[in-house]
Each structure stands twice: as structure tokens, then as C-alpha cells.
Design an enzyme around this catalytic site. Structure first.
Site, PDB file in Angstrom:
ATOM      1  N   GLY A   1       0.809  -1.214   0.000  1.00  0.00           N
ATOM      2  CA  GLY A   1       0.000   0.000   0.000  1.00  0.00           C
ATOM      3  C   GLY A   1       0.841   1.262   0.000  1.00  0.00           C
ATOM      4  O   GLY A   1       2.020   1.255  -0.362  1.00  0.00           O
ATOM      5  N   CYS A   2       0.231   2.346   0.468  1.00  0.00           N
ATOM      6  CA  CYS A   2       0.773   3.691   0.233  1.00  0.00           C
ATOM      7  C   CYS A   2       2.034   4.041   1.016  1.00  0.00           C
ATOM      8  O   CYS A   2       2.705   5.008   0.677  1.00  0.00           O
ATOM      9  CB  CYS A   2      -0.307   4.727   0.526  1.00  0.00           C
ATOM     10  SG  CYS A   2      -1.648   4.697  -0.686  1.00  0.00           S
ATOM     11  N   PHE A   3       2.362   3.302   2.071  1.00  0.00           N
ATOM     12  CA  PHE A   3       3.579   3.643   2.818  1.00  0.00           C
ATOM     13  C   PHE A   3       4.834   3.061   2.185  1.00  0.00           C
ATOM     14  O   PHE A   3       5.963   3.381   2.568  1.00  0.00           O
ATOM     15  CB  PHE A   3       3.484   3.174   4.280  1.00  0.00           C
ATOM     16  CG  PHE A   3       3.388   1.676   4.452  1.00  0.00           C
ATOM     17  CD1 PHE A   3       4.522   0.873   4.406  1.00  0.00           C
ATOM     18  CD2 PHE A   3       2.152   1.068   4.672  1.00  0.00           C
ATOM     19  CE1 PHE A   3       4.432  -0.508   4.564  1.00  0.00           C
ATOM     20  CE2 PHE A   3       2.055  -0.309   4.828  1.00  0.00           C
ATOM     21  CZ  PHE A   3       3.199  -1.095   4.775  1.00  0.00           C
TER      22      PHE A   3
END
Length: 389
Positions: free
Chosen positions: A163-165
Site C-alpha cells: 500500500g501507500c507507505f
């Protein structure tokens, strides 16, 4: 005979991990945010949902995004009507697209990074590939190694579904690889395509609509290594430290589930509030050892999960408006490209710094921070040191 200690010392690099080149790529299909609500509700056969469309228009208006790039064209979506429904079995069609297109987009970014680096690709020793789009065996790392013609002995690491991290995660991993393997040159690629998440609207799942308003496609690549060869390799940023932490009381704040219907996203809590409430703790832990406590003295790269996160971080830390300029620029021109975003921002920052004659790759400043935010809630914190331009 050498001792283990002597051998270990010889194995390790002397200097810090350094970013030596950055490349980015997007699909050719560009989507204008102002006209996207009309297109989205038409292509998903949802034009009768007039109130929901108005809500979506407001989401798009508030997104601070001007345009995004998407592999999914109207033609592709018409050929795959189940992808346009809200919850129809469509994983096979989605997978068939992304297992081909994710490595392909990654290749374009990697070729740009390798060209800037200026060294033969045979010198690449490690490959880290990251995507939240699509899963196959062998994976995108293998496909990319083949597409680029990398050596069979390249040591590969594949990261799926983070995901986004994860733009922060790949930098942390590449840092350890570069610093612990003398002469290592690590190719890092983040490639994201929204074909796994695209779906029609539903009144009962507004957080899914938030994703449809924000997400875009893109790939970014960097070359990282320690002890750059003087006169041959050109350092851009040094990585000084890297940390990961879970935000307290944030379980379930962002969830993603890969199922027959594709990848569904759920935003269950006040994500901007949770991040802004806890960000100073991460900054203190990262910068106290360096004697830095003025957050405006740093250059900033923050994952642009959405405008609300950036606004609240700015407010909480008392950041001057220009601090998140590069971050907002990338959000405006590309949307949220998940793991690839922070690498796009690094690229934007070093290019603008050089163009404006600011003295360092970090907007004229010496020290900087890179943040990744995503499911968990997970926060990645990377301390950067700029290089004179």
C-alpha cells in the site's frame, strides 16, 4: 586465513546509501479531473445516481488534483463490464491486465533511471520491486529483470500488497542492501496500476469513492548505492536513517482486501487526524540525534494520501506553505500513485532545486524528511541529506 570479522568488514560499504538516479513513467492515457465525474458515472452505467454523482464531483473538486494517468481506457472498460460494476467477480480480468502492464510501466521508469545513472546495467546487483497491483509467480521482479536484460545473478526482492507507505519501505530496504554489500547497486522500482481497484460507485461504500477520486497510475525507479564513484556517478540524496512504526489505536483505519471483485479499499477512521496527531513523535525520534527540532529547516517529501492529510500535517507542525510544494505539485499532476508517489516527489524536488539554482537538491536545505503513510496505520520515516547542485 581471514577471520569472520575481517570478512564482514570487507563486505560492508564505508559511506551512506546514496540515490544516484531517478526515473518516472506513466501510461499515455491522461484523465482530466474536472471532467472525470461525468466520464466515471457514464462508463459505470451509474448516471441515474444523481446525488451520488454530486458527492463524487465535490470529492474531485476538493482533491487538489488537476489530472491523473490511467492504463484503463474507455475501450478496455467496455471490454470488461464486470470491472465497471460495484462488486462483480472480475479478478481474472484485472490480473490479466496488471501482471503484464505493471512490469512494463516499471521498465520505462527503470530505463530512465539507468540512463541518468550512466553505468552499464550489468553493474546492477540487487532489484527491489514493489506493487499493490497484481500477483503472479514468478513475480514482477522476475518479469522486469527479463524485460531489462539484467544478469541472472541479480538478487531480487518482491514486495506485494503493502500500500501507500511502501515508497518509504523500499528506500529503507535498499539502504540496508547498499550499505551492507560493498559495491552494490540497487535498482528500486515502484509500479502501480489502478486496474485492481477501479469499480463502480455505491451509496453504501463512500470510502471506495474517495479512492476513485484520488488514485492514479505511475511507476518510479531509483538507483541506490554507497561510495559513489567520483566523476562517474552523481549523488542526489544520501539516506541517513530509516524507521517504521505503527500508529497507536489505528487498527482498521485503512484496509484493503483482494477478493474475487478485485482490491477493495476501506477507510474506517479519521486517517488525517491519526497521522497529524502522531507525526511529531516520529520526527523527534528521527531528528533528535542530529540536534534538529525546527521542522521548517527541513525539506519535505510526504506521501500525498489526500489533501486533508497534508493540510492537517501542515497545521499540526506549523509548516510554512512552501514546505509541501513538491508534494502538492505531484498530487496535482498525478494523483495518489500509492508507493510510487514519494519517488516522484524526490524527482520533482531535485529538478526544481536545480532549475531554480537553490544550491542543494533539497530546495537549498541540508536535511530533509520523507514520510510514507498507509495501511496499518504504518508510518515510514526516512532522514535524507541533500547534495550540492
Amino acid at each position: 586465513m581471514v577471520t569472520v570479522e575481517e570478512y564482514r568488514k570487507a563486505q560492508r560499504a564505508e559511506g551512506p546509501a546514496t540515490i544516484l538516479a531517478i526515473g518516472t513513467s506513466t501510461p499515455s492515457n491522461c484523465v482530466d479531473q474536472s471532467t472525470y465525474p461525468d466520464y466515471y458515472f457514464r462508463i459505470t452505467n451509474s448516471e441515474h445516481k444523481t446525488e451520488l454523482k454530486e458527492k463524487f464531483k465535490r470529492m474531485c473538486d476538493k482533491s487538489m488534483i488537476k489530472k491523473r494517468y490511467m492504463h484503463l481506457t474507455e475501450e478496455i472498460l467496455k471490454e470488461n463490464p464486470n470491472m465497471c460494476a460495484y462488486m462483480a467477480p472480475s479478478l481474472d480480468a484485472r490480473q490479466d491486465i496488471v501482471v503484464v502492464e505493471v512490469p512494463k510501466l516499471g521498465k520505462e521508469a527503470a530505463q530512465k533511471a539507468i540512463k541518468e545513472w550512466g553505468q552499464p546495467k550489468s553493474k546492477i546487483t540487487h532489484l527491489v520491486f514493489c506493487t499493490t497491483s497484481g500477483v503472479d509467480m514468478p513475480g514482477c521482479d522476475y518479469q522486469l529483470a527479463k524485460l531489462l536484460g539484467l544478469r541472472p545473478s541479480v538478487k531480487r526482492l518482491m514486495m506485494y500488497q503493502q500500500g501507500c507507505f511502501a515508497g518509504g519501505t523500499v528506500l529503507r530496504l535498499a539502504k540496508d542492501l547498499a550499505e551492507n554489500n560493498k559495491g552494490a547497486r540497487v535498482l528500486v522500482v515502484c509500479s502501480e496500476i489502478t486496474a485492481v481497484t477501479f469499480r463502480g460507485p455505491s451509496e453504501s461504500h463512500l470510502d471506495s469513492l474517495v479512492g476513485q477520486a484520488l488514485f492514479g497510475d505511475g511507476a518510479a525507479a531509483i538507483i541506490m548505492g554507497s561510495d559513489p564513484i567520483i566523476g562517474v556517478e552523481r549523488p542526489l540524496f544520501e539516506l541517513v536513517s530509516a524507521a517504521q512504526t505503527l500508529v497507536p489505536d489505528s487498527e482498521g483505519a485503512i484496509d484493503g482486501h483482494l477478493r474475487e471483485v478485485g482490491l477493495t479499499f476501506h477507510l474506517l477512521k479519521d486517517v488525517p487526524g491519526l497521522i497529524s496527531k502522531n507525526i511529531e513523535k516520529s520526527l523527534l525520534e528521527a531528528f533528535q540525534p542530529l540536534g534538529i527540532s525546527d521542522w521548517n529547516s527541513l525539506f519535505w517529501i510526504a506521501h500525498p494520501g489526500g489533501p486533508a492529510i497534508l493540510d492537517q500535517v501542515e497545521l499540526k507542525l506549523g509548516l510554512k506553505q512552501e514546505k509541501l510544494r513538491a508534494t502538492r505539485e505531484v498530487l496535482s499532476n498525478y494523483g495518489n500513485m500509492s508507493s510510487a508517489c514519494v519517488l516522484f516527489i524526490l524527482d520533482e524536488m531535485r529538478k526544481a532545486s536545480t532549475k531554480e539554482g537553490l544550491g542543494t537538491t533539497g530546495e537549498g536545505l541540508e536535511w530533509g524528511v520523507l514520510f510514507g503513510f498507509g495501511p496499518g496505520l504504518t508510518v515510514e520515516t526516512v532522514v535524507l541529506h541533500s547534495v550540492a547542485t
